[in-house]
Motif scaffolding. Structure first.
Motif, PDB file in Angstrom:
ATOM      1  N   GLU A 151      27.975   2.948  83.673  1.00 10.82           N
ATOM      2  CA  GLU A 151      28.588   2.085  84.681  1.00 10.82           C
ATOM      3  C   GLU A 151      27.772   0.807  84.870  1.00 10.82           C
ATOM      4  OE1 GLU A 151      30.173   2.132  89.332  1.00 10.82           O
ATOM      5  OE2 GLU A 151      29.054   3.839  88.539  1.00 10.82           O
ATOM      6  N   ILE A 152      26.445   0.931  84.848  1.00 10.97           N
ATOM      7  CA  ILE A 152      25.569  -0.238  84.998  1.00 10.97           C
ATOM      8  C   ILE A 152      25.816  -1.228  83.858  1.00 10.97           C
ATOM      9  CG2 ILE A 152      23.154  -1.002  84.908  1.00 10.97           C
ATOM     10  CD1 ILE A 152      22.421   1.593  86.383  1.00 10.97           C
ATOM     11  N   TYR A 153      25.892  -0.718  82.636  1.00  9.72           N
ATOM     12  CA  TYR A 153      26.140  -1.588  81.481  1.00  9.72           C
ATOM     13  C   TYR A 153      27.535  -2.211  81.554  1.00  9.72           C
ATOM     14  CZ  TYR A 153      21.919  -0.586  78.765  1.00  9.72           C
ATOM     15  OH  TYR A 153      20.610  -0.529  78.324  1.00  9.72           O
ATOM     16  N   LYS A 154      28.516  -1.412  81.956  1.00 11.31           N
ATOM     17  CA  LYS A 154      29.894  -1.898  82.043  1.00 11.31           C
ATOM     18  C   LYS A 154      30.010  -3.030  83.058  1.00 11.31           C
ATOM     19  CE  LYS A 154      34.577  -0.321  83.177  1.00 11.31           C
ATOM     20  NZ  LYS A 154      35.396   0.848  83.627  1.00 11.31           N
ATOM     21  N   LEU A 155      29.392  -2.840  84.216  1.00 14.29           N
ATOM     22  CA  LEU A 155      29.462  -3.864  85.271  1.00 14.29           C
ATOM     23  C   LEU A 155      28.773  -5.151  84.831  1.00 14.29           C
ATOM     24  CD1 LEU A 155      28.730  -1.623  88.391  1.00 14.29           C
ATOM     25  CD2 LEU A 155      30.899  -2.740  87.822  1.00 14.29           C
ATOM     26  N   PHE A 156      27.660  -5.019  84.123  1.00 18.38           N
ATOM     27  CA  PHE A 156      26.937  -6.210  83.670  1.00 18.38           C
ATOM     28  C   PHE A 156      27.756  -6.990  82.653  1.00 18.38           C
ATOM     29  CE2 PHE A 156      23.821  -8.572  81.154  1.00 18.38           C
ATOM     30  CZ  PHE A 156      23.074  -9.175  82.149  1.00 18.38           C
ATOM     31  N   VAL A 157      28.378  -6.278  81.723  1.00 18.56           N
ATOM     32  CA  VAL A 157      29.214  -6.928  80.708  1.00 18.56           C
ATOM     33  C   VAL A 157      30.407  -7.614  81.363  1.00 18.56           C
ATOM     34  CG1 VAL A 157      30.744  -6.504  78.738  1.00 18.56           C
ATOM     35  CG2 VAL A 157      28.502  -5.424  78.817  1.00 18.56           C
ATOM     36  N   GLN A 158      30.912  -7.029  82.455  1.00 16.02           N
ATOM     37  CA  GLN A 158      32.038  -7.625  83.173  1.00 16.02           C
ATOM     38  C   GLN A 158      31.653  -8.884  83.933  1.00 16.02           C
ATOM     39  OE1 GLN A 158      33.492  -4.431  85.629  1.00 16.02           O
ATOM     40  NE2 GLN A 158      34.712  -3.511  83.992  1.00 16.02           N
TER      41      GLN A 158
ATOM     42  N   TRP B  38      23.956  -7.691  92.329  1.00 12.85           N
ATOM     43  CA  TRP B  38      25.241  -7.119  92.764  1.00 12.85           C
ATOM     44  C   TRP B  38      25.302  -5.647  92.397  1.00 12.85           C
ATOM     45  CZ3 TRP B  38      29.399  -4.376  91.268  1.00 12.85           C
ATOM     46  CH2 TRP B  38      30.560  -4.458  92.054  1.00 12.85           C
ATOM     47  N   ILE B  39      24.866  -5.316  91.175  1.00 19.82           N
ATOM     48  CA  ILE B  39      24.898  -3.922  90.712  1.00 19.82           C
ATOM     49  C   ILE B  39      23.985  -3.050  91.570  1.00 19.82           C
ATOM     50  CG2 ILE B  39      24.417  -2.374  88.779  1.00 19.82           C
ATOM     51  CD1 ILE B  39      25.080  -4.723  86.900  1.00 19.82           C
ATOM     52  N   ALA B  40      22.795  -3.559  91.895  1.00 20.04           N
ATOM     53  CA  ALA B  40      21.852  -2.808  92.726  1.00 20.04           C
ATOM     54  C   ALA B  40      22.449  -2.527  94.100  1.00 20.04           C
ATOM     55  CB  ALA B  40      20.539  -3.579  92.861  1.00 20.04           C
ATOM     56  N   THR B  41      23.082  -3.534  94.695  1.00 14.45           N
ATOM     57  CA  THR B  41      23.722  -3.371  96.007  1.00 14.45           C
ATOM     58  C   THR B  41      24.893  -2.400  95.923  1.00 14.45           C
ATOM     59  OG1 THR B  41      23.132  -5.657  96.577  1.00 14.45           O
ATOM     60  CG2 THR B  41      24.821  -4.607  97.907  1.00 14.45           C
ATOM     61  N   HIS B  42      25.641  -2.488  94.844  1.00 13.88           N
ATOM     62  CA  HIS B  42      26.801  -1.617  94.640  1.00 13.88           C
ATOM     63  C   HIS B  42      26.375  -0.148  94.552  1.00 13.88           C
ATOM     64  CE1 HIS B  42      30.620  -0.151  93.080  1.00 13.88           C
ATOM     65  NE2 HIS B  42      30.003   0.318  92.003  1.00 13.88           N
ATOM     66  N   LEU B  43      25.345   0.160  93.756  1.00  9.87           N
ATOM     67  CA  LEU B  43      24.888   1.542  93.598  1.00  9.87           C
ATOM     68  C   LEU B  43      24.302   2.080  94.906  1.00  9.87           C
ATOM     69  CD1 LEU B  43      23.193   1.373  90.072  1.00  9.87           C
ATOM     70  CD2 LEU B  43      25.460   2.244  90.649  1.00  9.87           C
TER      71      LEU B  43
ATOM     72  N   ILE C  51      17.368  -2.095  87.728  1.00 11.90           N
ATOM     73  CA  ILE C  51      18.582  -2.381  86.949  1.00 11.90           C
ATOM     74  C   ILE C  51      18.216  -3.113  85.658  1.00 11.90           C
ATOM     75  CG2 ILE C  51      20.809  -3.538  86.943  1.00 11.90           C
ATOM     76  CD1 ILE C  51      20.664  -1.210  88.883  1.00 11.90           C
ATOM     77  N   GLU C  52      17.336  -4.103  85.758  1.00 15.77           N
ATOM     78  CA  GLU C  52      16.914  -4.854  84.567  1.00 15.77           C
ATOM     79  C   GLU C  52      16.215  -3.946  83.563  1.00 15.77           C
ATOM     80  OE1 GLU C  52      14.548  -8.148  85.751  1.00 15.77           O
ATOM     81  OE2 GLU C  52      16.236  -9.353  86.444  1.00 15.77           O
ATOM     82  N   SER C  53      15.397  -3.031  84.072  1.00 14.48           N
ATOM     83  CA  SER C  53      14.688  -2.101  83.186  1.00 14.48           C
ATOM     84  C   SER C  53      15.664  -1.219  82.419  1.00 14.48           C
ATOM     85  CB  SER C  53      13.734  -1.234  84.018  1.00 14.48           C
ATOM     86  OG  SER C  53      13.103  -0.259  83.208  1.00 14.48           O
ATOM     87  N   ILE C  54      16.707  -0.747  83.102  1.00 16.15           N
ATOM     88  CA  ILE C  54      17.722   0.094  82.444  1.00 16.15           C
ATOM     89  C   ILE C  54      18.506  -0.715  81.414  1.00 16.15           C
ATOM     90  CG2 ILE C  54      19.887   1.349  82.852  1.00 16.15           C
ATOM     91  CD1 ILE C  54      18.685   2.263  85.532  1.00 16.15           C
ATOM     92  N   LEU C  55      18.833  -1.952  81.761  1.00 16.35           N
ATOM     93  CA  LEU C  55      19.631  -2.788  80.858  1.00 16.35           C
ATOM     94  C   LEU C  55      18.868  -3.219  79.611  1.00 16.35           C
ATOM     95  CD1 LEU C  55      21.438  -5.050  83.491  1.00 16.35           C
ATOM     96  CD2 LEU C  55      22.519  -3.340  82.014  1.00 16.35           C
ATOM     97  N   THR C  56      17.551  -3.225  79.666  1.00 16.68           N
ATOM     98  CA  THR C  56      16.760  -3.698  78.521  1.00 16.68           C
ATOM     99  C   THR C  56      16.040  -2.569  77.780  1.00 16.68           C
ATOM    100  OG1 THR C  56      14.893  -4.152  80.017  1.00 16.68           O
ATOM    101  CG2 THR C  56      16.385  -5.981  79.522  1.00 16.68           C
TER     102      THR C  56
ATOM    103  N   VAL D 254      21.193 -15.294  77.690  1.00 14.11           N
ATOM    104  CA  VAL D 254      21.970 -16.476  78.091  1.00 14.11           C
ATOM    105  C   VAL D 254      21.751 -16.772  79.567  1.00 14.11           C
ATOM    106  CG1 VAL D 254      24.305 -17.344  78.467  1.00 14.11           C
ATOM    107  CG2 VAL D 254      23.728 -16.253  76.302  1.00 14.11           C
ATOM    108  N   ARG D 255      21.797 -15.735  80.398  1.00 14.31           N
ATOM    109  CA  ARG D 255      21.633 -15.937  81.841  1.00 14.31           C
ATOM    110  C   ARG D 255      20.234 -16.434  82.186  1.00 14.31           C
ATOM    111  NH1 ARG D 255      24.845 -11.005  84.958  1.00 14.31           N
ATOM    112  NH2 ARG D 255      26.626 -10.859  83.535  1.00 14.31           N
ATOM    113  N   LYS D 256      19.226 -15.863  81.516  1.00 18.20           N
ATOM    114  CA  LYS D 256      17.856 -16.294  81.794  1.00 18.20           C
ATOM    115  C   LYS D 256      17.619 -17.721  81.329  1.00 18.20           C
ATOM    116  CE  LYS D 256      15.546 -11.808  82.000  1.00 18.20           C
ATOM    117  NZ  LYS D 256      14.480 -10.940  81.438  1.00 18.20           N
ATOM    118  N   ALA D 257      18.260 -18.103  80.214  1.00 16.67           N
ATOM    119  CA  ALA D 257      18.096 -19.459  79.688  1.00 16.67           C
ATOM    120  C   ALA D 257      18.653 -20.490  80.650  1.00 16.67           C
ATOM    121  CB  ALA D 257      18.777 -19.581  78.331  1.00 16.67           C
TER     122      ALA D 257
END
Length: 215
Positions: free
Chosen positions: A85-92, A98-103, A122-127, A184-187
Motif C-alpha cells: 500500500e505504501i508503494y502504491k500510494l507513492f506511485v499514485q 501524506w502516507i505517514a499521516t494516512h497510516l 516511510i522513506e526507509s521502506i520505499l528505498t 525526481v522529487r528530490k531533484a
C-alpha cells in the motif's frame, strides 16, 4: 591508580597498584593485540560469507518479513500488504508525509510498534532494496574494534549485492519506478504531490516556484 583503586588480573597475577607500569602496559598490549586478532578473524569470516552470496539479514522490526525456519527471510502476508500500500500510494503521487499521516489515522502500528508514523520510516521502506528480493551487504562497518563504532560504508570496504536472496514483496520494476520518482522529487528540492501529469512541471518565470492546481 591515581585514585588508589587497583585492578587485580587473576590470569596474570597482576595488581595494577603494586606491579610496575611497564608490566601492566605490556600485559594490556598483548590483550589488545589478541582482541584485534579475534576481530580481524571474525570480519574475514563474515566477508567471505558475503562474497559467496550468503546473506545474514536482520529480521527484527522489519515490516513485511520475519525469520523463516531455514534462516532466510519469510514474508508476513498482513505486513506485506501494508508495504504494498505504501508503494502504491507513492506511485499514485502521494508524498511520504501524506502516507505517514494516512497510516497513523488508520491505526496501523509502525515496524517498532508505535502509533505515529514518521516520514523517515516511510522513506526507509520505499528505498529498501530488500523489498524487491535483493540484499546489499555491508552497508555499514565497524570502524574501531574497541569502541565498536559503526560507519556508513562510503567505499572504504567492499559491498556485495545478492539478487533473489529471499522472496520479494514488491516487483523489481515497480521498486525501480519508485526510486526514479524519488530521485525526481528530490531533484526538484521540495515535497510535492504528483497526482496530475502537470505537477511540478509549470514554473513561474518570475520567482522560480512551481505552479499548483487550484479550483
Amino acid at each position: 591508580k591515581q585514585m588508589g583503586i587497583g585492578v587485580y588480573i587473576e590470569l596474570g597475577g597482576i595488581n595494577t597498584l603494586t606491579s610496575p607500569d611497564s608490566v601492566v602496559d605490556l600485559y594490556a598490549t598483548f590483550n589488545q593485540a589478541e582482541s584485534q586478532n579475534k576481530s580481524d578473524n571474525i570480519k574475514f569470516g563474515l566477508r567471505q560469507r558475503m562474497k559467496s552470496g550468503k546473506t545474514m539479514l536482520n529480521h527484527s522490526q522489519f515490516l513485511g518479513y520475519t525469520k523463516g525456519p531455514n534462516g532466510v527471510l519469510q514474508v508476513v502476508p498482513e505486513e506485506a500488504e501494508i508495504v504494498r500500500e505504501i508503494y502504491k500510494l507513492f506511485v499514485q503521487g502521494k508524498t511520504v508525509n501524506w502516507i505517514a499521516t494516512h497510516l497513523t489515522s488508520k491505526g496501523i502500528p509502525t515496524p517498532r510498534g508505535k502509533e505515529k508514523w514518521q516520514t523517515s520510516t516511510i522513506e526507509s521502506i520505499l528505498t529498501n532494496e530488500k523489498y524487491k528480493g535483493s540484499a546489499v551487504l555491508q552497508k555499514k562497518f565497524t570502524v574501531d574494534f574497541l569502541s565498536k563504532k559503526m560507519k556508513v560504508n562510503e567505499g572504504e570496504v567492499p559491498q556485495y549485492i545478492v539478487d533473489q536472496s529471499h522472496p520479494a514483496i514488491i516487483d523489481p520494476e515497480e521498486w525501480q519506478k519508485v526510486q526514479n520518482e524519488m530521485a525526481v522529487r528530490k531533484a526538484k528540492g521540495k515535497h510535492h504531490n504528483s497526482l496530475s501529469p502537470f505537477s511540478a512541471k509549470i514554473v513561474c518565470g518570475d520567482c522560480g516556484e512551481f505552479y499548483g492546481s487550484k479550483v
